[in-house]
Design a protein around this motif. Structure first.
Motif, short mmCIF file in Angstrom:
data_model
loop_
_atom_site.label_atom_id
_atom_site.label_comp_id
_atom_site.label_asym_id
_atom_site.label_seq_id
_atom_site.Cartn_x
_atom_site.Cartn_y
_atom_site.Cartn_z
N HIS A 11 0.85 -1.19 0.00
CA HIS A 11 0.00 0.00 0.00
C HIS A 11 0.89 1.24 0.00
N THR A 12 0.65 2.12 -0.94
CA THR A 12 1.53 3.27 -1.09
C THR A 12 0.80 4.60 -0.90
N ARG A 13 -0.42 4.54 -0.41
CA ARG A 13 -1.16 5.78 -0.22
C ARG A 13 -1.50 5.95 1.26
N VAL A 14 -0.58 6.51 2.03
CA VAL A 14 -0.83 6.83 3.43
C VAL A 14 -1.64 8.12 3.47
N GLU A 15 -2.84 8.05 4.02
CA GLU A 15 -3.73 9.20 3.97
C GLU A 15 -3.46 10.22 5.06
N GLN A 16 -2.93 9.74 6.22
CA GLN A 16 -2.77 10.68 7.34
C GLN A 16 -1.68 10.18 8.26
N ILE A 17 -0.90 11.11 8.80
CA ILE A 17 0.12 10.80 9.82
C ILE A 17 -0.13 11.71 11.01
N VAL A 18 -0.48 11.12 12.15
CA VAL A 18 -0.73 11.87 13.38
C VAL A 18 0.19 11.32 14.46
N LEU A 31 -7.40 -6.57 13.67
CA LEU A 31 -6.85 -5.77 14.77
C LEU A 31 -5.67 -6.50 15.40
N GLY A 32 -4.56 -5.81 15.55
CA GLY A 32 -3.38 -6.42 16.13
C GLY A 32 -2.42 -6.98 15.10
N ASP A 33 -2.80 -7.00 13.82
CA ASP A 33 -1.90 -7.50 12.78
C ASP A 33 -0.64 -6.66 12.69
N MET A 34 0.45 -7.31 12.32
CA MET A 34 1.72 -6.63 12.15
C MET A 34 1.90 -6.20 10.70
N ALA A 35 2.69 -5.15 10.50
CA ALA A 35 2.97 -4.64 9.16
C ALA A 35 4.38 -4.07 9.13
N GLU A 36 4.91 -3.96 7.93
CA GLU A 36 6.20 -3.31 7.72
C GLU A 36 5.97 -1.99 6.98
N VAL A 37 6.56 -0.94 7.49
CA VAL A 37 6.44 0.38 6.87
C VAL A 37 7.82 0.76 6.33
N GLU A 38 7.90 0.91 5.01
CA GLU A 38 9.17 1.27 4.36
C GLU A 38 9.09 2.71 3.88
N ASN A 39 9.94 3.54 4.45
CA ASN A 39 9.96 4.95 4.07
C ASN A 39 10.64 5.13 2.71
N THR A 40 10.54 6.31 2.17
CA THR A 40 11.10 6.59 0.85
C THR A 40 12.62 6.46 0.82
N ASP A 41 13.26 6.55 1.97
CA ASP A 41 14.72 6.40 2.02
C ASP A 41 15.15 4.95 2.20
N PHE A 62 6.33 1.57 15.19
CA PHE A 62 7.23 1.36 16.32
C PHE A 62 8.31 2.43 16.39
N ALA A 63 8.87 2.78 15.25
CA ALA A 63 9.98 3.74 15.25
C ALA A 63 9.50 5.18 15.31
N GLY A 64 8.19 5.39 15.33
CA GLY A 64 7.65 6.72 15.40
C GLY A 64 7.37 7.30 14.02
N GLY A 65 6.57 8.35 14.00
CA GLY A 65 6.19 8.95 12.73
C GLY A 65 7.11 10.06 12.26
N LYS A 66 8.11 10.40 13.05
CA LYS A 66 9.01 11.50 12.69
C LYS A 66 9.77 11.17 11.41
N GLY A 67 9.70 12.04 10.42
CA GLY A 67 10.41 11.85 9.16
C GLY A 67 9.71 10.92 8.19
N LEU A 68 8.54 10.40 8.57
CA LEU A 68 7.81 9.47 7.72
C LEU A 68 7.04 10.24 6.64
N SER A 69 7.06 9.71 5.43
CA SER A 69 6.39 10.37 4.31
C SER A 69 5.07 9.67 3.99
N THR A 70 4.14 10.44 3.41
CA THR A 70 2.88 9.83 2.98
C THR A 70 3.10 8.92 1.77
N ASP A 71 4.28 8.98 1.18
CA ASP A 71 4.62 8.07 0.07
C ASP A 71 5.24 6.77 0.57
N ALA A 72 5.27 6.58 1.90
CA ALA A 72 5.83 5.35 2.46
C ALA A 72 5.01 4.14 2.00
#
Length: 450
Positions: A11-18, A31-41, A62-72
């Motif tokens: 999935h490449t369309r992150v709609e919101q980061i809060v 609910l409770g499923d795990m996922a991997e989030v790969e940032n643009t870097d 887990f690593a926090g939303g700081k620096g995360l892009s909506t293109d992740a």
């Protein structure tokens, strides 16, 4: 089939980061499923599904939303969170993500156990009948810790609750020690690790640690990981497991922050309405398993402003079987309570335990009253003077949390203390116990004229 396809889709369309929460649209997710989030870097972080609103999925990164892009890019793994479990985890330290943080051997090939899950079927629970000796007199004598009990230490910031928790950990009569640190500063983490190592219990200890600088979501996972591992040791290895968790108020605060990020409507003092349920799901993991071992849970719950009506200690009190009240550096005998102590006092301990417990507390209560009379300049009787002497000895010999002695030794010291302050007839105890245990040398010898 849909869930399987979700593992393949990116999935490449992150709609919101809060904050640390991201939202996107997906189907076939639980609910409770795990996922991997790969940032643009190219940096990859684990995430966990914490909310579902039709096809709108909320994930805590887990690593926090700081620096995360909506293109992740987000890839769902189609599984719940698990943690490694085998005898090899003893003597090891893990992060809140379940990864080793001690530089030890790789454990990825060892079996894993699912984190979370329901509590034990009531028919598989055994009535608590065994005492866990902690060598802390104010616990062993007056509010026994019983196997399969769930009980908190109520405290305030600045009190030595971590010292007490560590002391119970390395002195308690248990086979396995499972420690969960929730939002610890580094000094506290180092203190616990050093204490367990120096007292020779680290080899039968497993630690899950979330430091204050670590991701918030890992703070919520530490307790579940610790309890999942503890349950496995108890059921499959027949071990008597003691779980230590500190601090449950930090745990509840983490739930509150995540609830705010999810835009949930708070209840009392900003905490979510399911606070009781979330705490109970963890505490109810305490159990004495039929035909197997046991899990005993001892936690620290700090009370902001020393307010016992604060939502966290207030809800905790309804769930647990008493509390140890740490106040002014001592375990307060009047604020502490163990609702299961009647199952072991005089049964797995000596016959005089019940009488000694009641007599010692009765005299200490009267000593406190005598001390107030003295402070207000009232005239003191000779018995008041005895009470003042007794109160000083009681605080010195039993109330200091650094005092360490076995329950039998503590009972003998109780008799010695009573004999130094009172006559046998003043004790108002069963005569056969006085005849058997009251120190004979303390009884005045009859004169030749008598």
């Amino acid at each position: 089939m849909v869930a399987h396809l979700q593992q393949l889709l990116r999935h490449t369309r992150v709609e919101q980061i809060v904050g640390d929460v991201i939202r996107l649209r997906a189907t076939g997710v639980a609910l409770g499923d795990m996922a991997e989030v790969e940032n643009t870097d190219g940096e990859v972080s684990l995430a966990r599904v914490i909310g579902l609103d039709q096809n709108l999925v909320s994930l805590q990164v887990f690593a926090g939303g700081k620096g995360l892009s909506t293109d992740a890019t987000v890839r769902f793994l189609g599984r719940q969170l698990d943690v490694v479990y085998s005898p090899n985890i003893l003597g090891r330290i893990f992060r809140g993500s379940g990864e080793p943080m001690d530089g030890g051997p790789d454990l990825s090939g060892d079996p894993h156990v699912k984190v979370g899950g329901p509590t034990v079927n009531p028919v598989m629970r055994v009535m608590p009948t065994k005492m866990i000796e902690t060598r802390v007199p104010m616990i062993d004598l007056f509010n026994c810790l019983v196997e399969s009990q769930k009980i908190p230490i109520f405290s305030v910031a600045g009190e030595p609750h971590n010292n007490l928790l560590a002391r119970i950990g390395f002195q308690a009569d248990a086979d396995v020690l499972v420690f969960g640190g929730l939002g610890l500063i580094f000094d506290d983490y180092h203190f616990f690790r050093t204490a367990f190592e120096e007292h020779g219990v680290f080899g039968r200890t497993v630690m899950f640690v979330n430091q204050a600088s670590d991701p918030l979501v890992e703070r919520l996972l530490v307790a579940d990981m610790a309890l999942a591992v503890a349950e496995k040791f108890a059921v499959e290895e027949n071990k008597r497991v003691l779980v230590l968790l500190t601090d449950m108020t930090a745990y509840a605060d983490a739930m509150k922050e995540i609830g705010v990020a999810q835009e949930r409507i708070p209840a009392v003092r900003g905490y979510m309405g399911d606070l009781y349920t979330q705490l109970a799901q963890r505490y109810e993991k305490a159990c004495d398993f039929k035909g197997a071992g046991s899990v005993t849970i001892l936690t620290v719950t700090t009370m902001p402003g020393d307010d016992v009506t604060h939502p966290v200690p207030d809800n905790t009190g309804y769930i647990t079987e008493g509390q140890f009240y740490l106040h002014g550096g001592i375990l307060d005998p009047f604020g502490s309570l163990s609702r299961l102590k009647q199952h072991v006092i005089g049964k797995s301990t000596r016959e005089d335990h019940s009488q000694i417990m009641n007599t010692m507390i009765r005299f200490y209560s009267e000593a406190a009253e005598a001390q107030r009379k003295q402070a207000m300049a009232f005239e003191l009787s000779s018995f008041d003077e005895k009470l003042l002497k007794y109160g000083g000895l009681f605080r010195e010999r039993f109330m200091d949390i650094s005092v360490s002695m076995g329950v039998t030794e503590a009972l003998d010291l109780c008799w010695k203390t009573l004999a130094e302050c009172f006559e046998p007839q003043e004790l108002l105890m069963k005569q056969h116990l006085i005849d058997k245990y009251f120190p004979k040398l303390a009884v005045p010898s009859p004169t030749s004229e008598e």
